[in-house]
Write a protein that holds these residues in place. Sequence first.
Motif, PDB file in Angstrom:
ATOM      1  N   ILE A 261       0.852  -1.194   0.000  1.00 47.36           N
ATOM      2  CA  ILE A 261       0.000   0.000   0.000  1.00 47.36           C
ATOM      3  C   ILE A 261       0.890   1.247   0.000  1.00 47.36           C
ATOM      4  O   ILE A 261       2.085   1.160   0.269  1.00 47.36           O
ATOM      5  N   ALA A 262       0.290   2.377  -0.319  1.00 46.04           N
ATOM      6  CA  ALA A 262       1.073   3.616  -0.348  1.00 46.04           C
ATOM      7  C   ALA A 262       0.156   4.811  -0.178  1.00 46.04           C
ATOM      8  O   ALA A 262      -1.072   4.683  -0.215  1.00 46.04           O
ATOM      9  N   HIS A 263       0.798   5.966  -0.037  1.00 42.07           N
ATOM     10  CA  HIS A 263       0.058   7.201   0.197  1.00 42.07           C
ATOM     11  C   HIS A 263      -0.913   7.515  -0.946  1.00 42.07           C
ATOM     12  O   HIS A 263      -0.568   7.387  -2.115  1.00 42.07           O
ATOM     13  N   GLY A 265      -4.314  10.482  -1.752  1.00 43.65           N
ATOM     14  CA  GLY A 265      -5.193  11.553  -1.295  1.00 43.65           C
ATOM     15  C   GLY A 265      -4.475  12.531  -0.393  1.00 43.65           C
ATOM     16  O   GLY A 265      -3.263  12.439  -0.208  1.00 43.65           O
ATOM     17  N   MET A 278      -7.745   9.687   3.171  1.00 43.65           N
ATOM     18  CA  MET A 278      -6.339   9.655   2.776  1.00 43.65           C
ATOM     19  C   MET A 278      -5.709   8.328   3.167  1.00 43.65           C
ATOM     20  O   MET A 278      -5.971   7.810   4.247  1.00 43.65           O
ATOM     21  N   SER A 279      -4.871   7.803   2.252  1.00 45.07           N
ATOM     22  CA  SER A 279      -4.007   6.666   2.572  1.00 45.07           C
ATOM     23  C   SER A 279      -4.748   5.472   3.144  1.00 45.07           C
ATOM     24  O   SER A 279      -4.286   4.814   4.067  1.00 45.07           O
TER      25      SER A 279
ATOM     26  N   ARG B  10      -1.848  12.879   9.240  1.00 48.08           N
ATOM     27  CA  ARG B  10      -3.222  13.056   9.711  1.00 48.08           C
ATOM     28  C   ARG B  10      -3.289  14.316  10.584  1.00 48.08           C
ATOM     29  O   ARG B  10      -4.121  15.165  10.395  1.00 48.08           O
ATOM     30  N   PHE B  23       6.401   9.077   3.405  1.00 50.21           N
ATOM     31  CA  PHE B  23       6.278   9.356   1.974  1.00 50.21           C
ATOM     32  C   PHE B  23       6.474  10.848   1.751  1.00 50.21           C
ATOM     33  O   PHE B  23       5.892  11.667   2.470  1.00 50.21           O
ATOM     34  N   PRO B  80       8.982   2.351  -2.884  1.00 54.12           N
ATOM     35  CA  PRO B  80       7.924   3.340  -2.610  1.00 54.12           C
ATOM     36  C   PRO B  80       6.591   2.751  -2.161  1.00 54.12           C
ATOM     37  O   PRO B  80       5.542   3.111  -2.683  1.00 54.12           O
ATOM     38  N   TYR B  81       6.617   1.809  -1.229  1.00 53.62           N
ATOM     39  CA  TYR B  81       5.375   1.245  -0.704  1.00 53.62           C
ATOM     40  C   TYR B  81       5.618   0.692   0.692  1.00 53.62           C
ATOM     41  O   TYR B  81       6.762   0.484   1.096  1.00 53.62           O
ATOM     42  N   ALA B  82       4.510   0.478   1.399  1.00 56.33           N
ATOM     43  CA  ALA B  82       4.580  -0.128   2.718  1.00 56.33           C
ATOM     44  C   ALA B  82       3.901  -1.491   2.627  1.00 56.33           C
ATOM     45  O   ALA B  82       3.027  -1.682   1.782  1.00 56.33           O
ATOM     46  N   GLY B  84       1.220  -4.236   3.447  1.00 56.81           N
ATOM     47  CA  GLY B  84      -0.141  -4.114   3.963  1.00 56.81           C
ATOM     48  C   GLY B  84      -1.151  -4.471   2.900  1.00 56.81           C
ATOM     49  O   GLY B  84      -0.841  -4.521   1.708  1.00 56.81           O
ATOM     50  N   GLN B  88      -6.002  -0.868   4.122  1.00 59.66           N
ATOM     51  CA  GLN B  88      -5.435  -0.682   5.465  1.00 59.66           C
ATOM     52  C   GLN B  88      -4.848   0.711   5.576  1.00 59.66           C
ATOM     53  O   GLN B  88      -4.477   1.330   4.580  1.00 59.66           O
ATOM     54  N   ASP B  89      -4.747   1.190   6.793  1.00 63.24           N
ATOM     55  CA  ASP B  89      -4.191   2.511   7.042  1.00 63.24           C
ATOM     56  C   ASP B  89      -2.681   2.501   6.779  1.00 63.24           C
ATOM     57  O   ASP B  89      -1.931   1.774   7.427  1.00 63.24           O
ATOM     58  N   VAL B  90      -2.254   3.307   5.821  1.00 69.31           N
ATOM     59  CA  VAL B  90      -0.841   3.336   5.429  1.00 69.31           C
ATOM     60  C   VAL B  90       0.040   3.822   6.584  1.00 69.31           C
ATOM     61  O   VAL B  90       1.158   3.342   6.775  1.00 69.31           O
ATOM     62  N   PHE B  91      -0.491   4.737   7.384  1.00 71.75           N
ATOM     63  CA  PHE B  91       0.335   5.292   8.463  1.00 71.75           C
ATOM     64  C   PHE B  91       0.644   4.261   9.543  1.00 71.75           C
ATOM     65  O   PHE B  91       1.758   4.210  10.057  1.00 71.75           O
TER      66      PHE B  91
END
Lengths: 479, 99
Positions: A261-263, A265, A278-279, B10, B23, B80-82, B84, B88-91
Motif C-alpha cells: 500500500i502507499a500514500h 489523497g 487519505m491513505s 493526519r 512518503f 515506494p510502498y509499505a 499491507g 489498510q491505514d498506510v500510516f
Amino acid sequence: MAFSDLREFIAALDKSGDLVRVKKEVDWDMEVGAISRRVFERAGPALLFEKIKDYPPGYAILNGPVATWRRVAIALGLPPDTAVREIYAAYEERREKKLKPVVVKSAPCQENAMTGPEADIYRLPAPMVHDGDGGRYIGTWDIVITKDPDTGWSNWGMYRFMTHTQNMLTGWPQATSQLAMMMKAKYLPRKQPMPIAIVIGCESLCHMVATDPYKPGESEVEYAGGLRGAPVELVQCKSQDLMVPAHAEIVIEGEVLPDKIAHEGPFGEYPGYRSGTMSEGVLVQITAITHRTNPIITLSTLGVPPDDSSIAASLTAAIAMKRGLKRHGVPVREVYVPPEGVTHLIVVSVERGGSRVARQVLDYFTARRVMVSKIIVVDKDLDPFDMNQVIHAFATKCHPAKGITVEHYEGRANALTPCFSAEERRRLKGASVVFDATWPEDWEEESIPVKSSFETTYREAVRQKVLANWESYGLGGKP
Amino acid sequence: MKKEYVTFVRRLSDLGDGKETLFIKDLTPGPRKYDTKLVRAELSRNSGNLPDGDTLWIRSETGHLHPQPWSIKILEELPPYAPGQPWQDVFSSLRHLKS
Ligand SMILES: Cc1cc2nc3c(=O)[nH]c(=O)nc-3n(C[C@H](O)[C@H](O)[C@H](O)COP(=O)(O)O)c2cc1C
Ligand SMILES: [Mn+2]
C-alpha cells in the motif's frame, strides 16, 4: 446516433456552442484546475485545453464533459435544450436496455504503447487539480475495469486515481465499492494481484454508466451499449486479461497489489470539500500504458456544484434510487437529485405519503452503503423538480417534531460527508434523516389545509374564465 | 540549492523531530513534479538544527498547509510502498515498518 468516441462528442459540443478550445499554453500544475473550477461555477462550457506546459503539442485535457444539462442532453443524442425531467425520462427508459459488446482486433486506444519498465505515467499530462490535493489525479472522470476470476464478469466503476511514481498509481475505490468487494472476495484470499484497467476518455455515456450503481454480476458494458443504442467496441488489453473500450483515449493497465500500500489523497471531492480521506486505498503496479495519438485526458475538477458529478452522476443516481424505492415497495412517483445537494439531498415524490411511507424511504436509503444524508418526501401536489415548490412544502408541511426521523449506523456511512467528524468518517459512522413533507395518512380530507394557489383554490369555471380573458386584462405574458 | 518536498500527515502532532519513515513528494518543477518517494529521514522543525537539510512542507489530511516548513535530511530511499493489504491505514503500516 451514438458517438463512436470522445472526439465525435467534442465535435458535437463545438457545433452546439458548448465547448471552448483553450489554445494558450496552460500549466497542468493547478492552472488547468483553477480555470476549470471558475468556469464550472459559472455553469460555463466544456473546456478543451490544447497546449499543456511540459508536454508535446496535441496532448490535451477536456474538463467537464457532462457538467451542464445541455451537455448531458447532447451526450444522450437529445436536443440541447431538453428539460431536466425529459432527460431523466430518457435515461430511465434506456437504462433497461442491453446490447452485447463487439470485440475488435485493433483499436485506436492502442495506437501508442509503453509496456513493462518503459511505462511512464509522467509522459501524460495528469493535472494537479486543486492546491492541497495529495498528488496529480490522472483518474477523475474514468472507467475502472476489473474482472471476477471465477465468473468472468467485468465490473465498471468510476474511482479516483493518483500518480504515485513513474509506474505506480494509488486510488480510492471506497471499501464499499464493487472493486473492493471483488478484491476482498476473490483476490486477497488467494494473495493474488487483481488485473485492472483505468480507462480515460470515452464518449460520455460509457462514463455515466460507470457512475451508475449497477448490481454485482450486471455487465455495465452491455448497459452502455443499450444506452448508446450501439454496441461498445472492446479490445483485449496488451498486458492484462481484460477488455477495454477500443475508442478510449488512454488505457492504464496494471495490477492492484494484494500486499503493498502507499500514500493516496486527499482530494477535493464531489461534496464540494476536501474532507480528509487519505491513505486508505489501493496501490496499482502499472504494466502498460496505451493511448491514441494526441491523447485527451477527461477531467472533472470536482468541487462545489455544478460539475459532472452533481449533474450527470446525480441523474444516474436518481434513476437507480427510483428503481430501488419501487422494489422496496415505496409508492414512488419521481425522484429528483438537485445538483446543489451533491447527492446528499434527495427529493422523493410519492403517490401517497404519511409517516409509514417516510420510514420506508429512510429504510431503503440506509440499508446498505449509505451515500445520502437528507431526504425530503413530498406529495404529488407539487413538481419535485422545482426546488421552490419543494422548499415551500418542506417549510410548511414537515412537522418539526413528528415529521423528522433519524437513522444512525456504523460501518457503512459516506466517508466524504463533510458534517461527520474525522473520527466518525474513519469509522464510517453516520446518520441520515428523512423529512416528511407529506400530509399524515390519517388526516380527514375536510381538515387538510387547502393550498392557496391559482390551480388549487379556484373552481374550474373561474380558472377557465380568467385564462380565456387573460389578454384583455392588459397584463401581458402568456395565459 | 535546497530541494523542496511535501508530506501529508493526519495531524501535525503525528510527526516528531528525529528519524522518521515517510512518503514525500518531490516539488522540483517539471513533468515529474510530485513524484513520490518513501524515505527514512532525519526531520527537524527548526532548520538551524539541520543545516544541510532540504525543505519539507507539511499538509494535514484535509490538505491544510502548515505555514512553517520543517527541514528534512534523507538518510535512505526505500521502495515506494509499505507492506499491507488494500484499504489498510498506510500510516499504521509505516509505524510497524519502523519498529
Ligand atoms: C466524478 C466521480 C468520481 C467518483 N470517485 C469515486 C471514488 O474515488 N471512489 C469511489 O468509491 N466512488 C467514486 N465515485 C462513485 C462511484 O463511481 C459510484 O459509486 C459507482 O457506482 C461505483 O461503481 P461500483 O458500483 O461498480 O462500485 C465517483 C463518482 C463520480 C461521478
Ligand atoms: Mn459497477
